[in-house]
Design an enzyme around this catalytic site. Sequence first.
Site, PDB file in Angstrom:
ATOM      1  CG  HIS A  69     -13.543   6.341   1.057  1.00 60.83           C
ATOM      2  ND1 HIS A  69     -14.365   6.138   0.703  1.00 60.83           N
ATOM      3  CD2 HIS A  69     -12.427   4.479   1.554  1.00 60.83           C
ATOM      4  CE1 HIS A  69     -14.645   5.099   1.513  1.00 60.83           C
ATOM      5  NE2 HIS A  69     -13.876   4.559   2.156  1.00 60.83           N
TER       6      HIS A  69
ATOM      7  CE  LYS B 250     -15.374   6.647   4.978  1.00 60.68           C
ATOM      8  NZ  LYS B 250     -15.799   7.827   3.295  1.00 60.68           N
TER       9      LYS B 250
ATOM     10  CG  HIS C 200     -17.225   4.093   6.705  1.00 57.92           C
ATOM     11  ND1 HIS C 200     -18.294   4.502   5.625  1.00 57.92           N
ATOM     12  CD2 HIS C 200     -16.342   4.218   6.204  1.00 57.92           C
ATOM     13  CE1 HIS C 200     -17.291   4.417   4.424  1.00 57.92           C
ATOM     14  NE2 HIS C 200     -16.844   3.669   4.706  1.00 57.92           N
TER      15      HIS C 200
ATOM     16  CD  GLU D  63      -8.694   9.150   0.170  1.00 58.98           C
ATOM     17  OE1 GLU D  63      -8.825   8.826   1.575  1.00 58.98           O
ATOM     18  OE2 GLU D  63      -9.567   9.772  -0.142  1.00 58.98           O
TER      19      GLU D  63
ATOM     20  CB  CYS E  89     -17.558   2.090   1.682  1.00 58.97           C
ATOM     21  SG  CYS E  89     -16.543   0.759   2.868  1.00 58.97           S
TER      22      CYS E  89
ATOM     23  CG  PHE F 194     -14.021  -3.496   2.372  1.00 56.55           C
ATOM     24  CD1 PHE F 194     -12.930  -2.960   2.742  1.00 56.55           C
ATOM     25  CD2 PHE F 194     -14.718  -4.310   3.829  1.00 56.55           C
ATOM     26  CE1 PHE F 194     -12.222  -2.812   3.592  1.00 56.55           C
ATOM     27  CE2 PHE F 194     -13.801  -3.562   4.742  1.00 56.55           C
ATOM     28  CZ  PHE F 194     -13.210  -3.939   5.346  1.00 56.55           C
TER      29      PHE F 194
END
Lengths: 402, 87
Positions: free
Chosen positions: A294, A326, A331, A305, A162, A390
Amino acid sequence: MKRVVITGQGTINALGHDVAATTEAMREGRCGIGDLDIRDVDRLSIKIGGQVKGYTPEDHFNRQQIALFDRFTQFTMLAAKEAIAQSGLTFDGELAVKSGVVLGTSGGGMNTLDENYRSVYEDGKNRVHPFVVPKLMNNAAASHVSMEYNLMGPSFTVATACASSNHAMGQAFQLIRSGLAPAMVTGGSESMLCFGGVKAWEGLRVMSKDACRPFSANRNGMVQGEGAAVFVFEEYEHAKARGAQILAEVNGFAMSSDASDIVMPSRHGAARAISGALRDAGLSPNQVGYINAHGTGTAANDKTECAAVADVFGAHADRLMISSTKSMHGHLIGGTGAVELLACIMALRDGVIAPTIGYEEPDPECTLDVVPNEAREADVDVVLSNAFAFGGLNAVLALRRV
Amino acid sequence: MSDSVKDKVIAIIAEQAVMDVSDVTPDSTLEDLGIDSLGLVESIFAIEEAFDIQVPFNANEPEQSDFDISSVASIIDAIEKLVAEKA
């Protein structure tokens, strides 16, 4: 060190087939997420996504190109065309020799993989099309952009899940800043909305069946999107000398690794990337007006976050705005940071902060100003774009108004 | 039937926790057994495969799932129900 500016931007994603349509959708807080229209969707338990609709490859590419371009490459080519046209650059002579293309993607040609696995496993065929490998390889998009625009300098593809696009754009930034390249085409692309791509994500049980609601207490997971965004990064004096339109300056970048867990995010890893980007840009925290989060809409990411932002910004965390687009485009995995940079540039140029839509209930663990549901006019000079992958690989870009 | 569901679920959880079956008791919690969120998702996959069922579990909202993971006993109860519904 050279200064780095953005002189072109292009995109295709669930919100629109170009930058104007996309930023208009972001201003209106429109949702591009809807029912997936893909083969075997009835065998999926996740049936929604930010799919690019109303798109016909034959409208843009000839037969030979379609035989070689996976959907992620097609999206890249369309976004690159828009960006390079806007920049007004023609790559020839020394400019061509020194300029390159660095793109992010996570899955590469997932649709090509999916279709051809079906063909050999499900249909029992023993022969595949000769272009399967050049079509599915992760660097296909970067290579086709290099061929189309005569980019002969440093060119490669970055895959950090990501964070791929942010890592890619960070590399492009550093190549120009260090004087190695006068201009770089950069950004990212993803097209995983095929049966195998969605099925794989289902397995992890982090996907929402109904909507992406970042920072909302009732959020229940991420929603995948697809598409691409591509930018022209250019050395400032080079851009100025030719009278180019400058959209924004990229003035900082930092990467960090959590070295901790393959899926769970880390507050400290995220905070190190954010503070690293500020340090790299020579900024103090209170100069930042907006952060494109994010903000995946998972329970774990959003609270981590927010905690990381609070750690870095202290009291200023309550004064800045942070939103996750998003919620609108989904995403885009390896392409997501690129599409999200469009919202950062819109904030700096147009003074419009894209909202976090789908926001319904405050979460005591996400108490920042997430610009809920409606875009907001605001004068911001400095913005950040967060990406936390990830595998714990983080990349944060800092941009400022020129 | 019930015993076999219970035994199978305990065997799956024990394997995930890298423990002896005899050390996994009904009142153990996943935390006691050292099973984290990824381990839980893997256990649920193994359970689904073993019983050919769909377990309604979203890692983002474990408390809102119809699948109670507060203890080994609650997991066994839930699986027994799902297996019975399927039959």
